[in-house]
Enzyme design. Structure first.
Site, short mmCIF file in Angstrom:
data_model
loop_
_atom_site.label_atom_id
_atom_site.label_comp_id
_atom_site.label_asym_id
_atom_site.label_seq_id
_atom_site.Cartn_x
_atom_site.Cartn_y
_atom_site.Cartn_z
N GLN A 99 3.57 24.32 -12.86
CA GLN A 99 2.36 25.15 -12.78
C GLN A 99 1.82 25.11 -11.35
OE1 GLN A 99 -0.17 24.55 -16.62
NE2 GLN A 99 0.86 22.61 -16.24
N ASN A 100 2.39 24.22 -10.53
CA ASN A 100 1.87 24.01 -9.19
C ASN A 100 2.36 25.11 -8.25
OD1 ASN A 100 0.84 21.70 -10.30
ND2 ASN A 100 2.43 20.36 -9.47
N HIS A 117 3.21 29.77 -11.78
CA HIS A 117 1.97 30.32 -11.19
C HIS A 117 2.18 30.75 -9.75
CE1 HIS A 117 -0.45 27.89 -14.40
NE2 HIS A 117 0.19 28.92 -14.90
N CYS A 125 0.83 42.06 -1.38
CA CYS A 125 -0.28 43.02 -1.24
C CYS A 125 -1.11 43.00 -2.53
CB CYS A 125 0.28 44.44 -1.01
SG CYS A 125 -1.04 45.65 -0.77
N THR A 189 -0.40 17.04 -16.25
CA THR A 189 -1.11 18.28 -16.59
C THR A 189 -2.13 18.00 -17.69
OG1 THR A 189 -0.88 20.56 -17.38
CG2 THR A 189 0.72 18.95 -18.22
N SER A 190 -3.27 18.70 -17.57
CA SER A 190 -4.34 18.48 -18.56
C SER A 190 -4.05 19.23 -19.85
CB SER A 190 -5.68 18.94 -17.97
OG SER A 190 -5.57 20.34 -17.64
N ASN A 214 0.99 11.11 -18.09
CA ASN A 214 -0.27 11.58 -17.48
C ASN A 214 -1.18 10.39 -17.15
OD1 ASN A 214 -1.38 14.23 -16.79
ND2 ASN A 214 -3.13 13.57 -18.00
N LEU A 215 -2.08 10.62 -16.19
CA LEU A 215 -2.97 9.52 -15.80
C LEU A 215 -3.92 9.16 -16.93
CD1 LEU A 215 -3.43 7.85 -13.25
CD2 LEU A 215 -5.24 9.42 -12.60
N GLU A 216 -4.31 10.20 -17.68
CA GLU A 216 -5.26 9.94 -18.79
C GLU A 216 -4.86 10.76 -20.00
OE1 GLU A 216 -8.66 10.99 -16.51
OE2 GLU A 216 -8.06 13.07 -16.32
#
Ligand code: APR
Length: 341
Positions: A99-100, A117, A125, A189-190, A214-216
């Site tokens: 997604q980055n 993304h 343009c 990712t959240s 994930n961190l959390e």
């Protein structure tokens, strides 16, 4: 960690902003997140390039500048190595979806990354009917928005903003990968933005093992994850990769059955000074197996596994030597009790 309980051949990894924080880039949400500042949150919409093109370009140029200065971290490098090792085998497939927009996976050596993304290192343009192609763009525009050379409309970074669709090709590639994956890992990712938030459900639907790194914990827990590994991606991914390939050897059918007359192990000779126990194990190995010169394998973990493998299936003398060296206390107790020792 013991996350991998069988042989996996089709791995899909989805990454989010958390995989790049160790490279100094901010996340979008949470403490210090880009969207936590109302001033910048207004640039999440394509309308920003109509209402305030100069302000939008100042924001996106700041992010582009940070991305250009950032360097891939051990998490990016582990995923690049993982993909290279799997994709060089015909019967394996590793797909990296991100997604980055920071381009760090490509700079870490990952190939065929599905950038859902888009990329901040490209521009296009803002006039959808214009013929200008997407182009690589590392220019920074702090003093006014650039104009399209074709139609004079405002240019914009080639990133997907809120209310915009994921590029059709990226969406198709993602569906293809999820349709046949047997291992799905979401990293950093959240899980708050669709369609990426639902990928784990698709993977679970086809029977894949699903892992969140994930961190959390996710705010709204997605029960489609079999396992949740909380910690820093830059620390966990290298270990996960090592465990994955160690287990590939343990579970893969490539190793011939352990019998004393087959010597099909490809060795790689190392000029390692062997400890007296290793020397004894090598001599026992050689004596027992008639010339299979047991040298150290390139991967110390695999080397230990091979000796354990022989220890469990070969003669008592060699068995005891290797058991003391390579088995854990619990394994030692288990095999000794089996032998009635
Ligand atoms: N290791 C692992 N996870 C981390 C780390 C780390 N070192 N640092 C932060 N995280 C986690 C955070 O706990 C958070 O859950 O990474 C997650 C980042 O979440 P978001 O900021 O929401 O980023 P992401 O999930 O990638 O956002 C998805 O939303 O705004 C859109 O287009 C934008 O691509 C983005 C999408």
């Amino acid at each position: 960690m013991n996350c991998f309980t069988r042989l996996y051949k089709r791995v899909v990894v989805l990454t989010g902003a958390g995989v790049s924080t160790a490279s100094g880039l901010p996340t979008y949400r949470g403490q210090g997140g880009l969207w936590s500042d109302p001033e910048t949150a207004r640039f999440t919409s394509p309308r920003a390039f109509v209402k305030d093109p100069d302000g939008a370009w100042k924001f996106w140029s700041t992010l582009r500048e940070h991305c250009l200065k950032a360097v891939p971290n051990p998490g990016h490098l582990a995923l690049s190595d993982w993909g290279r090792k799997l994709n060089c085998r015909e019967d394996r497939k590793f797909t990296l979806i991100t997604q980055n927009v920071d381009g760090l996976h490509e700079r870490a050596g990952s190939h065929d990354v599905i950038t859902m993304h888009g990329s901040i290192l490209h521009s296009r343009c803002s006039n959808d009917t214009c013929t200008l192609e997407v182009f690589q763009d590392r220019e920074l525009f702090f003093n006014g928005a650039p104009r399209c050379p074709e139609c004079k409309s405002v240019l914009r970074p080639d990133v997907v903003l809120f209310d915009e669709a994921i590029p059709a090709k990226a969406e198709w590639l993602v569906r293809q990968a999820l349709r046949s994956c047997d291992l799905f890992i979401a990293v950093g990712t959240s899980g708050t933005v669709s369609p990426a938030a639902g990928f784990v459900n698709s993977a679970k639907y086809v029977g894949a093992t699903t892992l969140l790194v994930n961190l959390e914990p996710m705010e709204s827990v997605n029960k489609a994850f079999d396992l949740e590994l909380l910690g820093k991606a830059e620390l966990l991914l290298p270990r996960l990769e090592a465990e994955f390939f160690y287990k590939q050897v343990m579970f893969s059918g490539d190793l011939p059955p352990a019998s004393t007359d087959r010597e099909e192990y490809a060795h790689q000779r190392f000029n390692m000074a062997l400890s007296p126990e290793e020397q004894a194990a090598r001599e026992a190995h050689t004596e027992l197996l008639g010339g299979l010169d047991s040298v150290r394998y390139a991967d110390p973990q695999f080397d230990a596994w091979v000796h354990r493998y022989y220890a469990v299936v070969c003669a008592q003398q060699y068995l005891n030597q290797c058991r003391r060296k390579y088995l854990t206390e619990a394994e030692l107790e288990a095999v000794s009790s089996d032998d009635g020792l």
